[in-house]
Scaffold this active site. Structure first.
Site, PDB file in Angstrom:
ATOM      1  N   TRP A  22       0.854  -1.191   0.000  1.00  0.00           N
ATOM      2  CA  TRP A  22       0.000   0.000   0.000  1.00  0.00           C
ATOM      3  C   TRP A  22       0.891   1.243   0.000  1.00  0.00           C
ATOM      4  O   TRP A  22       1.894   1.278   0.733  1.00  0.00           O
ATOM      5  CB  TRP A  22      -0.913  -0.004   1.232  1.00  0.00           C
ATOM      6  N   TYR A  55      -4.569   0.034  -4.821  1.00  0.00           N
ATOM      7  CA  TYR A  55      -3.389   0.783  -4.406  1.00  0.00           C
ATOM      8  C   TYR A  55      -2.793   1.561  -5.574  1.00  0.00           C
ATOM      9  O   TYR A  55      -2.393   0.997  -6.589  1.00  0.00           O
ATOM     10  CB  TYR A  55      -2.325  -0.154  -3.802  1.00  0.00           C
ATOM     11  N   TYR A 192      -3.082  -7.304   8.449  1.00  0.00           N
ATOM     12  CA  TYR A 192      -2.634  -6.079   7.766  1.00  0.00           C
ATOM     13  C   TYR A 192      -2.352  -4.965   8.773  1.00  0.00           C
ATOM     14  O   TYR A 192      -2.777  -5.040   9.921  1.00  0.00           O
ATOM     15  CB  TYR A 192      -3.580  -5.661   6.649  1.00  0.00           C
ATOM     16  N   LEU A 195       2.206  -3.044  11.928  1.00  0.00           N
ATOM     17  CA  LEU A 195       2.917  -2.051  12.757  1.00  0.00           C
ATOM     18  C   LEU A 195       1.996  -0.866  13.048  1.00  0.00           C
ATOM     19  O   LEU A 195       2.443   0.166  13.535  1.00  0.00           O
ATOM     20  CB  LEU A 195       4.185  -1.571  12.030  1.00  0.00           C
TER      21      LEU A 195
END
Ligand code: NAP
Length: 277
Positions: A22, A55, A192, A195
């Site tokens: 992405w 994306y 997904y 982080l």
């Protein structure tokens, strides 16, 4: 050590640590670094690449196509159809456009990006067609909560292999009901924003535990997702950071560390609606 592959309900294997895309393909200046990072990840064994027609309006698929050129056979390719395209015929047409952008003739795993206006029966009929024609090796969904999964189970012939959802230490709601339901059926959780798009890395608690273990906060966040039996797909456009993320595969977390993380990021104690970005 965490396993490097899992077996999906239809018997095919999938890497347990992948790479997201992405925000790739948005600037021609960044393309060289993006391709280099994806290729380094492939060489290090992170051969699962997650992309989507959405994306950069196809730009990320083009970057992916460049990164996998000459190494297609090593890669487990994941892409997604937008809900607005997910009719019986629209799904096939969107799929063919994705193939062209990535210069390949099959996609390993094809997902419905999120639920839209078309009936799941229509979308899955198209997915079944692609499967029968050997153009995909597996299909699945994304951003589906438990009620969506239960409805989907009426139309998929038991063929949904993956649900890709937001899951990380700071967002653990799916542990209440969605994850156990999927686990029972051997459907993989692809995590997904592992982080939390770097938000998680700023947590003082995560930083402290990572320091105690002499690893980075990103490695700890990813190692925890691997320990949970999920498949994280961190995105990075940096060769250095892809090398850092890859090391999560070498990290074993013991019961004390897991308890410490539970204290900082408590698991859910009630049903929570599925988190999305
Ligand atoms: P993410 O992977 O949690 O975070 C990406 C961010 O973290 C980038 O800014 C990246 O910057 C940085 N980063 C990566 N590794 C790092 C490290 N070791 N140390 C410090 N920073 C690091 O977020 P995401 O991109 O939202 O999620 C991952 C993938 O999941 C996406 O790329 C996409 O493929 C997929 N996704 C799917 C959905 C869906 O609806 N199905 C939604 C969101 C995401 P640099 O690039 O500068 O390293």
């Amino acid at each position: 050590m965490p396993s490097h592959v899992i077996t999906l309900p239809n018997g095919i294997t999938m890497p347990t640590l992948g790479q997201g895309t992405w925000f790739m393909g948005e600037s021609s200046l960044a393309k060289k670094d993006e391709v280099a990072a994806l290729q380094r990840g492939i060489d290090l064994g992170m051969t699962l690449i997650d992309t989507a027609e959405m994306y950069a309006s196809g730009g990320a698929e083009k970057v992916t196509g460049e990164a996998i050129a000459g190494r297609r056979d090593k890669v487990f390719l994941v892409s997604k159809v937008l809900p607005g395209n997910a009719s019986r015929r629209g799904t096939i047409a969107a799929f063919e456009r994705s193939l062209k952008r990535m210069n390949t003739d099959y996609i390993d795993l094809y997902l419905l990006h999120w639920r839209g206006g078309y009936g799941l029966d229509e979308t899955f009929e198209a997915m079944e067609r692609l499967l029968a024609d050997g153009k995909i090796r597996a299909y699945g969904v994304s951003n589906f909560d438990l009620d969506d999964m239960q409805e989907a189970a009426q139309y998929d012939n038991g063929n949904i292999c993956v649900n890709q959802v937001l899951y990380n230490l700071a967002s653990r709601g799916i542990e209440w009901d969605l994850m156990p339901w999927m686990k029972q059926r051997n459907i993989a959780v692809m995590a997904y924003s592992p982080l939390y798009q770097t938000r998680l890395l700023k947590s003082p608690g995560l930083k402290r535990v990572a320091q105690e273990l002499s690893i980075t906060p990103a490695q700890l966040a990813l190692a925890w997702l691997l320990h949970q039996g999920t498949v994280p797909i961190p995105k990075t456009s940096s060769v250095k950071r892809v090398e850092e993320n890859r090391k999560a595969w070498d990290i074993e977390l013991d019961a004390q560390v897991l308890a410490e993380l539970d204290g900082i990021f408590p698991p859910p104690d009630h049903k929570m609606p599925l988190d999305v970005l």
